[in-house]
Enzyme design. Structure first.
Site, PDB file in Angstrom:
ATOM      1  N   HIS A  89       9.458   1.844  12.375  1.00  0.00           N
ATOM      2  CA  HIS A  89       9.353   1.972  10.855  1.00  0.00           C
ATOM      3  C   HIS A  89       9.851   3.115  10.226  1.00  0.00           C
ATOM      4  O   HIS A  89       9.902   4.241  10.614  1.00  0.00           O
ATOM      5  CB  HIS A  89       7.598   2.014  10.693  1.00  0.00           C
ATOM      6  N   ASP A  99      -4.436  -2.219   2.144  1.00  0.00           N
ATOM      7  CA  ASP A  99      -3.373  -1.703   1.763  1.00  0.00           C
ATOM      8  C   ASP A  99      -2.537  -2.118   0.746  1.00  0.00           C
ATOM      9  O   ASP A  99      -1.926  -1.681  -0.366  1.00  0.00           O
ATOM     10  CB  ASP A  99      -2.390  -1.442   2.976  1.00  0.00           C
ATOM     11  N   LYS A 138      -0.797  -0.522   9.165  1.00  0.00           N
ATOM     12  CA  LYS A 138       0.019  -1.712   9.396  1.00  0.00           C
ATOM     13  C   LYS A 138       0.593  -1.728  10.760  1.00  0.00           C
ATOM     14  O   LYS A 138       0.713  -2.889  11.324  1.00  0.00           O
ATOM     15  CB  LYS A 138       1.081  -1.983   8.027  1.00  0.00           C
ATOM     16  N   SER A 154      -1.737   4.312   5.200  1.00  0.00           N
ATOM     17  CA  SER A 154      -0.790   2.929   4.695  1.00  0.00           C
ATOM     18  C   SER A 154       0.029   2.650   5.946  1.00  0.00           C
ATOM     19  O   SER A 154      -0.068   1.214   6.249  1.00  0.00           O
ATOM     20  CB  SER A 154       0.026   3.198   3.287  1.00  0.00           C
ATOM     21  N   ARG A 214      -1.522   2.484  -6.388  1.00  0.00           N
ATOM     22  CA  ARG A 214      -0.685   3.824  -6.229  1.00  0.00           C
ATOM     23  C   ARG A 214       0.546   3.694  -6.843  1.00  0.00           C
ATOM     24  O   ARG A 214       0.958   4.793  -7.552  1.00  0.00           O
ATOM     25  CB  ARG A 214      -0.699   4.013  -4.735  1.00  0.00           C
TER      26      ARG A 214
END
Ligand code: URA
Length: 441
Positions: free
Chosen positions: A82, A161, A187, A183, A168
């Site tokens: 990620h 999320d 995931k 967040s 947000r």
């Protein structure tokens, strides 16, 4: 329990309990808590932060808000990667085929671009026919049979999320370490890979603008991963200027293909090999230097490029474009950005470059807007290069001539030329593991 009291408690800088955190996450997902109350709480969290216990409970509550994927039908070690988001970051397209060639399974759920940062799905969807939305059965089959697949983030994973991020985004509460960490990690944990590699971007084009906050985010996420029994490594990498030379969807697929063919810009190649090596390390393939050699071999042998083509073809994409780039949809307009003075390129501000690419059409100014897959920027020069008056610094592409002029304006503000060379931060700045932090700056 009342949402009002929870907001008041966080406003006063107090620690929320596990039950309070679970209450506001469950209540918000079910629609029992209004957006204005959630927004107030998010702002209080943004300002007063959270303890590591609160961040961990928030991550768990978010993870429990939806479905979890069971990857156990895929044999072997599955490693997820990620990036916290950057400009010109196309490493996923390069790194996943590399590790798949080296015998690691790389399931990946990705998002679309956010703000001025690009998204892997948008890049892949610039390939004619490519389908990012595939069903779970096909996703599992591809990971099992060819070692990798990249699909859209499933809507049923971490619905908390999805709802919180939308708030947000419009309430100036994105840049908060506990909110970003929970967040991302909720995931990652929902996808269910065995190990996780995080690329935490640091600099003007990243959510974390300075090294210290990037380090804090990296350490928070590594701890969250380890607490959930997933071996997690984070690397902190420079995002003050775009990665590689291309920013924009098909332009980045072309650059990723070149890199997989053993060409491509040095910084992109170096970071891709380093990230792949860390994924191989997490999967137990040996020391980082041994894993770097394996990753480089996967490129040099041509196998990683073939693996990328195989994935594209399995997901419906026309692989001819990866060899004959003229077969991509072409932008109608192109403009050269020519240097108006002489000196060293001292700054190519990543955030402004990202904003210019969005204006050119490569990103979305409004949620769900259509993007122009051929739009973007290709830099001829990198930081530290010497330019003369009249030299081409970059070329910009768009299908809308009006956008070309506004994009040029913003891009010119990103470029700074100075008479003396200015030292730049290194590309790879730190590596965080459960054992501790190695700093390279
Ligand atoms: N990426 C995410 O998925 N979440 C954040 O909060 C920031 C970046």
């Amino acid at each position: 329990m009342r949402m009002y009291d929870i907001i008041e408690k966080k406003k006063n800088g107090k620690e929320l309990s596990k039950d309070e955190i679970k209450f506001f996450i469950d209540g918000f997902v079910k629609g029992n808590i209004a957006d204005y109350q959630m927004s107030a709480l998010l702002m209080a969290i943004c300002i007063n932060g959270m303890t590591s216990e609160e961040t961990s409970e928030l991550t768990k509550a978010m993870l429990e808000s939806g479905e979890k994927i069971d990857l156990s039908i895929v044999p072997g070690i599955k490693v997820d990667k990620h990036s916290t988001g950057g400009v010109g970051d196309k490493t996923t397209l390069i790194v996943l085929p590399i590790v798949a060639v080296c015998g690691i399974y790389a399931p990946k759920m990705s998002g679309k671009g956010l703000g001025y940062t690009g998204g892997t799905i948008d890049k892949l969807e610039s390939i004619p026919g490519f389908k990012a939305s595939i069903d779970k059965e096909k996703f599992f089959r591809l990971v099992k049979q060819i070692g990798l697949s990249i699909t859209n983030q499933s809507g049923s994973l971490v619905p908390a999320d999805k709802k919180i991020y939308a708030l947000r985004d419009v309430t100036a509460t994105v840049e908060s370490i506990p909110l970003i960490a929970s967040s991302i990690m909720s995931k990652k944990l929902a996808l269910g890979a065995d190990c996780i590699l995080l690329d935490v971007k640091s600099g003007s084009g990243a959510f974390m603008k300075d090294f210290d906050s990037s380090l804090k985010l990296a350490e928070t996420m590594v701890k969250l991963g380890e607490l959930s029994g997933k071996e997690t490594v984070a690397v902190i990498t420079n995002m003050n200027s775009p990665l590689g030379s291309a920013v924009g969807n098909s332009l980045e697929v072309i650059e990723a293909s070149e890199t997989l063919k053993g060409k491509g810009p040095e910084d992109l190649k170096k970071l891709s090999v380093y990230l792949a090596a860390n994924m191989l390390y997490l999967a137990g393939k040996g020391s980082i230097s041994r894993c770097k050699a394996m990753a480089s071999d996967a490129i040099e042998s041509g196998k990683a490029f073939l693996k990328f083509k195989q994935m594209v073809s399995e997901q419906g994409g026309n692989t001819e474009v990866l060899d004959d780039y003229d077969k991509f949809a072409q932008a109608k307009f192109c403009k050269e950005i020519v240097s108006t003075n002489e000196g060293y390129i001292n700054c190519l501000d990543a955030e402004k470059c990202g904003m210019a690419s969005v204006i050119l059409g490569a990103g979305r100014e409004k949620k769900d807007a259509q993007i122009d897959s051929s739009a973007g920027i290709v830099f001829n020069k990198k930081i530290g290069d010497y330019v003369h008056k009249g030299d081409i610094i970059a070329k910009i592409y768009s299908s809308d001539s009006e956008k070309l002029y506004v994009g040029e304006d913003v891009l010119r503000k990103a470029i700074k030329i100075t008479q003396s060379e200015v030292p730049t931060l290194p590309l790879i700045q730190a590596r965080v593991t459960k054992e501790g932090t190695e700093r390279f700056i």
